[in-house]
Motif scaffolding. Structure first.
Motif, short mmCIF file in Angstrom:
data_model
loop_
_atom_site.label_atom_id
_atom_site.label_comp_id
_atom_site.label_asym_id
_atom_site.label_seq_id
_atom_site.Cartn_x
_atom_site.Cartn_y
_atom_site.Cartn_z
N MET A 1 0.85 -1.18 0.00
CA MET A 1 0.00 0.00 0.00
C MET A 1 0.89 1.23 0.00
SD MET A 1 -3.22 0.91 2.49
CE MET A 1 -4.23 -0.36 1.74
N THR A 2 0.70 2.12 -0.99
CA THR A 2 1.56 3.29 -1.12
C THR A 2 1.25 4.31 -0.05
OG1 THR A 2 -0.02 4.28 -2.66
CG2 THR A 2 1.77 2.97 -3.61
N GLN A 3 2.24 5.14 0.28
CA GLN A 3 2.07 6.15 1.31
C GLN A 3 1.04 7.17 0.87
OE1 GLN A 3 5.70 7.92 2.57
NE2 GLN A 3 4.78 8.93 4.35
N MET A 4 0.15 7.55 1.78
CA MET A 4 -0.92 8.49 1.46
C MET A 4 -0.41 9.92 1.53
SD MET A 4 -4.32 6.98 3.32
CE MET A 4 -3.67 7.22 4.96
N ALA A 5 -1.03 10.77 0.74
CA ALA A 5 -0.74 12.21 0.78
C ALA A 5 -1.95 12.92 1.37
CB ALA A 5 -0.45 12.73 -0.62
N PHE A 6 -1.69 13.89 2.26
CA PHE A 6 -2.77 14.60 2.93
C PHE A 6 -2.69 16.09 2.59
CE2 PHE A 6 -1.80 10.93 5.59
CZ PHE A 6 -3.04 10.32 5.65
N PRO A 7 -3.85 16.76 2.52
CA PRO A 7 -3.89 18.17 2.13
C PRO A 7 -3.54 19.10 3.28
CG PRO A 7 -6.11 17.37 2.51
CD PRO A 7 -5.19 16.19 2.70
N GLY A 8 -2.27 19.26 3.59
CA GLY A 8 -1.86 20.21 4.63
C GLY A 8 -2.09 19.67 6.01
N ASP A 9 -2.30 20.61 6.94
CA ASP A 9 -2.49 20.22 8.34
C ASP A 9 -3.90 19.68 8.57
OD1 ASP A 9 0.06 21.11 8.92
OD2 ASP A 9 -0.63 23.13 9.45
N ALA A 10 -4.02 18.79 9.52
CA ALA A 10 -5.34 18.25 9.87
C ALA A 10 -6.17 19.34 10.54
CB ALA A 10 -5.17 17.06 10.82
N PRO A 11 -7.50 19.33 10.33
CA PRO A 11 -8.36 20.30 11.00
C PRO A 11 -8.48 19.95 12.47
CG PRO A 11 -9.69 18.72 9.79
CD PRO A 11 -8.26 18.42 9.44
N PRO A 12 -9.05 20.83 13.28
CA PRO A 12 -9.24 20.51 14.70
C PRO A 12 -10.24 19.37 14.86
CG PRO A 12 -10.38 22.55 14.13
CD PRO A 12 -9.53 22.18 12.95
N PHE A 13 -10.11 18.64 15.95
CA PHE A 13 -11.07 17.57 16.24
C PHE A 13 -12.44 18.18 16.51
CE2 PHE A 13 -7.19 15.20 18.02
CZ PHE A 13 -6.95 14.59 16.80
N GLY A 14 -13.47 17.40 16.29
CA GLY A 14 -14.84 17.87 16.41
C GLY A 14 -15.53 17.74 15.06
N HIS A 15 -16.55 18.52 14.82
CA HIS A 15 -17.35 18.38 13.60
C HIS A 15 -16.58 18.69 12.33
CE1 HIS A 15 -21.60 18.51 15.63
NE2 HIS A 15 -20.88 17.45 15.96
N ALA A 16 -15.46 19.41 12.45
CA ALA A 16 -14.63 19.66 11.26
C ALA A 16 -14.06 18.36 10.71
CB ALA A 16 -13.50 20.62 11.61
N MET A 17 -14.01 17.32 11.52
CA MET A 17 -13.49 16.02 11.09
C MET A 17 -14.50 15.21 10.29
SD MET A 17 -10.44 14.90 11.66
CE MET A 17 -9.00 15.79 12.26
N LEU A 18 -15.76 15.59 10.32
CA LEU A 18 -16.79 14.80 9.66
C LEU A 18 -16.56 14.66 8.16
CD1 LEU A 18 -20.00 16.02 11.54
CD2 LEU A 18 -19.00 13.73 11.61
N LYS A 19 -15.89 15.65 7.55
CA LYS A 19 -15.66 15.57 6.11
C LYS A 19 -14.70 14.44 5.74
CE LYS A 19 -12.01 19.12 6.07
NZ LYS A 19 -11.66 20.46 5.55
#
Length: 425
Positions: A1-19
């Motif tokens: 499994m290839t290494q994943m790329a993420f779009p910048g910094d993670a959002p804060p925990f809470g409802h912002a994580m639902l996406k």
């Protein structure tokens, strides 16, 4: 499994994580502990791996998969503080513990020790083994809240010492690290040591542990056997689990389930654990994506900020949410001291004691909470009966905030009133 790329910094925990999850917008998930919840970035990595497998199944299965499985085993062994040669991957915790318990050569007079809080399927397994010819006896240790870790440890030692002993006898204890209902952290490391002191094998049902329980160190705790689901709190694709078998016990688990073509008869082995790993690397055609998703899940968790950040948020949300619900209902949380609470909190709900537990009550709660006819929003939590009262087990995750507990509270007040009316009339 290839290494994943993420779009910048993670959002804060809470409802912002639902996406980053695929939840229906009208569904509020406070029952993550039951089935797990797959993050969309991990799902994307799984889909890419599926296409890779299907592009050339012969190449993947015959040549590539063993190295990828070995990488996953190496990563998860480091994560739980075990030796790589003590770690294999199985479908789920029930699969792993069945493999272990059915590997013992049971004789009349042997004993399996369970708890009143042992997961139902594992209690069923113990009963099944008891029901076989020359099957072991069963011994149950009762746990009821309110209690304490110290009281459980003292009572467990006394329980083991009260079991009649005879030469050649095997005693095997199935111990939850975190019980399913109620969702409670047990003093399992202490219970493992008690088992050692009393000459008892320890089989740890760690279904809820990995990704929820901080600082798992199997090398230090040194259980005989330990199994945990990676698709629950670790965010891997269901179903996959890690099974730990201490080197000293690999001669007990002689065969994978199902038995691999790489099985070696005990009489032909150069040492008791020969072939242990190889059997689990290949024991029939499966979907290799779920176990291999462990790599992507660990990468996603690292992007979120790592284990300490995840644990701190979920644990804090469980405490805050539980306190809110108890105040709303005028009841209490089951764990008054906090020593049993990781990321699941148990709160007494306003259902009269006259409502007795039954499959029909379970179905009624499921219908009214997950498929309601009188409201759009669906909400989940584990509803159960313990020690004369009804409780909700709420799983706090990185996408939850206090408003989810507020919604659950309003729904449960309504549902409890309806269930009481329909069952007590």
């Amino acid at each position: 499994m290839t290494q994943m790329a993420f779009p910048g910094d993670a959002p804060p925990f809470g409802h912002a994580m639902l996406k980053y999850f695929a939840f229906d917008p009208d569904y509020v998930n406070l029952n993550h502990g039951s089935y797990g919840s797959l993050p969309l970035p991990v799902l994307e990595a799984c889909n890419k791996l599926t296409l890779r497998v299907e592009s050339n199944p012969d190449l993947f299965v015959r040549v590539e998969q063993t190295a990828l499985i070995t990488k996953c085993r190496t990563q998860i062994a480091e994560f739980v503080g075990a030796k790589v040669n003590e770690i294999v991957l199985v479908r789920n915790t029930s699969h792993g513990i069945n493999t272990i318990m059915r590997s013992f050569e049971w004789n009349s007079g042997d004993v399996i020790v369970v708890c009143s809080t042992t997961y139902d399927a594992m209690r069923g397994l113990a009963r099944f083994l008891h029901d076989t010819p020359t099957g072991p006896d069963l011994s149950q240790f009762v746990v009821q809240w309110p209690t304490s870790h110290a009281a459980i440890a003292d009572g467990y030692r006394a329980h083991l010492r009260a079991i009649p002993r005879h030469p050649g006898q095997k005693i095997v204890a199935i111990i939850d690290s975190i019980t399913s209902v109620p969702g409670a952290l047990m003093p399992w490391q202490t219970l493992v040591q008690i088992c050692k002191d009393e000459g008892v094998y320890s089989v740890i049902d760690g279904a809820h542990s990995i990704g929820q329980e901080p600082d798992i160190n199997l090398g230090k705790a040194d259980p005989d056997f330990w199994v945990s689901n990676c698709h629950k709190w670790l965010f891997a694709k269901r179903g996959c689990a890690v099974m730990f078998v201490a080197e000293r016990n690999q001669g007990i688990v002689k065969s994978s389930f199902p038995t691999s073509k790489l099985y070696i008869s005990p009489a032909d082995r150069k040492f008791p654990g020969e072939g242990f790993i190889e059997q689990y690397n290949w024991n029939g055609t499966i979907d290799f994506v779920p176990p291999l998703s462990i790599t992507a899940a660990l990468e996603f968790r690292a992007w979120l900020g790592g284990e300490k950040a995840i644990t701190a948020y979920c644990h804090g949300m469980a405490l805050r949410g539980g306190a809110y619900l108890a105040n709303l209902f005028g009841t209490r949380v089951m764990d008054q001291t906090g020593e049993f609470t990781c990321n699941m909190v148990n709160v007494q709900i306003p259902l009269p004691q006259g409502v007795q537990p039954s499959p029909s009550i379970d179905a009624l709660f499921n219908q009214k909470m997950l498929a309601p006819t009188n409201r759009k929003t669906k909400v989940s939590a584990g509803i159960f009966y313990h020690n004369g009262a009804w409780w909700a087990r709420c799983s706090a995750q990185i996408w939850n905030d206090l408003s989810d507990f507020e919604l659950l509270g309003s729904v449960l007040k309504e549902v409890c009133a309806e269930v009481a009316h329909e069952t007590l009339r």
